[in-house]
Design a protein around this motif. Structure first.
Motif, PDB file in Angstrom:
ATOM      1  N   HIS A  11      31.185  76.024 -35.629  1.00 24.53           N
ATOM      2  CA  HIS A  11      30.386  74.942 -36.209  1.00 24.53           C
ATOM      3  C   HIS A  11      28.933  75.395 -36.349  1.00 24.53           C
ATOM      4  O   HIS A  11      28.292  75.192 -37.368  1.00 24.53           O
ATOM      5  CB  HIS A  11      30.502  73.690 -35.348  1.00 24.53           C
ATOM      6  N   GLN A  12      28.454  76.080 -35.273  1.00 25.66           N
ATOM      7  CA  GLN A  12      27.070  76.595 -35.329  1.00 25.66           C
ATOM      8  C   GLN A  12      26.895  77.549 -36.509  1.00 25.66           C
ATOM      9  O   GLN A  12      25.903  77.514 -37.205  1.00 25.66           O
ATOM     10  CB  GLN A  12      26.759  77.406 -34.084  1.00 25.66           C
ATOM     11  N   ASP A  54      26.143  76.214 -39.837  1.00 23.84           N
ATOM     12  CA  ASP A  54      24.798  75.668 -40.064  1.00 23.84           C
ATOM     13  C   ASP A  54      23.835  76.715 -40.634  1.00 23.84           C
ATOM     14  O   ASP A  54      22.699  76.393 -40.975  1.00 23.84           O
ATOM     15  CB  ASP A  54      24.217  75.120 -38.744  1.00 23.84           C
ATOM     16  N   HIS A  62      19.156  78.943 -39.033  1.00 19.30           N
ATOM     17  CA  HIS A  62      19.226  77.964 -37.946  1.00 19.30           C
ATOM     18  C   HIS A  62      19.602  78.652 -36.625  1.00 19.30           C
ATOM     19  O   HIS A  62      19.036  78.374 -35.571  1.00 19.30           O
ATOM     20  CB  HIS A  62      20.260  76.902 -38.313  1.00 19.30           C
ATOM     21  N   PHE A 107      15.891  71.854 -40.387  1.00 20.24           N
ATOM     22  CA  PHE A 107      17.323  72.003 -40.667  1.00 20.24           C
ATOM     23  C   PHE A 107      17.948  70.694 -41.181  1.00 20.24           C
ATOM     24  O   PHE A 107      18.762  70.698 -42.103  1.00 20.24           O
ATOM     25  CB  PHE A 107      18.054  72.478 -39.407  1.00 20.24           C
ATOM     26  N   SER A 125      20.112  70.590 -44.497  1.00 14.81           N
ATOM     27  CA  SER A 125      21.554  70.401 -44.336  1.00 14.81           C
ATOM     28  C   SER A 125      22.089  69.241 -45.168  1.00 14.81           C
ATOM     29  O   SER A 125      23.296  69.122 -45.360  1.00 14.81           O
ATOM     30  CB  SER A 125      21.911  70.208 -42.870  1.00 14.81           C
TER      31      SER A 125
END
Ligand SMILES: O=C(O)CCC(=O)C(=O)O
Ligand SMILES: [Fe+2]
Length: 364
Positions: free
Chosen positions: A22-23, A26, A30, A121, A125
């Motif tokens: 998931h990280q 991003d 980030h 971010f 995003s």
């Protein structure tokens, strides 16, 4: 070890990977903002795909063939068309000097893109999407929905045609972004059309400028005028272990031509030439132009859509702005009938190299 314990360890690992992955979605910027001393596993290429596996790779800097737009429009046109043809056949790339686009327009485009990447971010995003057909997309890697190993790149992709439809969807922050992209996309589109005209002429598909019947050459160009345009701002953060990963893995561009503004201070673009990777040395105030898959198909393989990739480095982040152009969505791309002959039969193998395909563009 009991089966229940093995299962628990396995589940924890899967959970960890899920959190990690998931990280990664991003984006690299980030990730780097939280501090990184090593490249995470997700970005480590298999040993044979890493950038410096052969001593020869990247050891040579390459000065691409230079095409002077001013000469293309003057009495030297025929001679310059020959150089253009040679560059598209032998390198698939050239540098375009005296392109006529105001340096202010280029600077504003770079600055607006840089400011976008500097936004918090949460703001950036908002534009993340899995849907490749949306007019604005912020994302990471090459294709984050498919890549098993991620590349060290974040991007902002802005669809530019038709402008009036797409503009309201573009980011409203930073405030100057929309105007900068409108100006820049209009200027690159008209530059692209000049180049397409030259390319068609170099392939013998329209008459030379002096002899051309205006209507005839306009007929040819209409489809190109209504063609797709995608502006991609690429951001490659500095990387603690640049020999383990790549900013962009080897790929060819999908369209007819890509007009690329590489970072003038930080090298990184490599192209495959004569069987090895060579680093492009950008000339200040010029575009790096490359043949895309659609032009390779259209030219029946006479012009080459050449593999290229991007290196990262431990010292400085890098940015580039690519403007990718092709025919309208839903168009059929096929070899120009005039370029198929007994001596040069239709070459189906060239159709297979397409790696990034606009979802609605058919190639057969
Ligand atoms: O960053 C670069 O120099 C190249 C970018 C590129 O190849 C692309 O956007 O397709
Ligand atoms: Fe590319």
């Amino acid at each position: 070890m009991s089966p229940a314990f093995v299962l628990e360890v396995q589940t924890n690992r899967e959970e960890e990977e899920l959190v990690e992955s998931h990280q990664y979605h991003d984006g690299v910027k980030h990730l780097c903002e939280r501090g990184l001393a090593k490249v995470p596993r997700k970005y480590i290429l298999p040993a044979l795909e890493r950038p410096f596996i052969s001593k020869k790779d990247g050891a040579t800097n390459l000065k691409l063939p230079v095409i002077d737009l001013a000469k293309l429009q003057g009495p030297d046109r025929v001679h310059t068309l020959k150089s253009l043809s040679k560059a598209c056949e032998e390198y698939g790339f050239f540098q375009l000097i005296n392109h006529g686009i105001a340096s202010e327009s280029v600077l504003n485009m770079f600055q607006a893109a840089r400011k976008f990447f500097e936004l918090p971010f949460e703001e950036r995003s908002k534009y993340m999407s899995k849907d490749q057909s949306v007019p604005v997309r912020y994302g990471t890697s090459f294709n984050q929905n498919k890549d098993s190993v991620f590349c060290w790149r974040d991007f902002l992709k802005l669809s530019c045609h038709p402008l009036s439809d797409v503009l309201p969807n573009w980011p409203s922050s930073p405030a100057e972004l929309r105007q900068a992209v409108v100006n820049y996309s209009k200027e690159t589109k008209s530059l692209y059309l000049m180049l397409v005209k030259a390319v068609l002429e170099s392939l013998g598909l329209v008459e030379t400028a002096e002899n051309a019947d205006e209507n005839d050459s306009c007929d040819h160009l209409e489809e190109f005028e209504d063609g797709s345009q995608l502006i991609v701002a690429n951001f490659y953060p500095s990387c603690p272990e640049p020999d383990l990963t790549l900013g962009m893995t080897p790929h060819s561009d999908y369209g007819f031509l890509t007009l690329l503004l590489p970072d003038e201070e930080v090298k990184g673009l490599q192209i495959q030439h004569e069987g090895r990777w060579v680093t492009v040395e950008p000339i200040p105030n010029s575009f790096v132009v490359n043949v895309g898959d659609h032009l390779e198909i259209f030219s029946n393989g006479r012009y080459s859509s050449v593999l290229h990739r991007v290196l990262v480095n431990p010292f400085k982040s890098r940015m580039s702005i690519a403007s990718l152009h092709s025919l309208p969505f839903n168009s059929m791309i096929r070899p120009s009938p005039k370029l198929i002959s007994d001596a040069n039969p239709r070459q189906p193998k060239h159709v297979q190299r397409i790696q990034v395909l606009l979802e609605d563009t058919q190639i057969f």
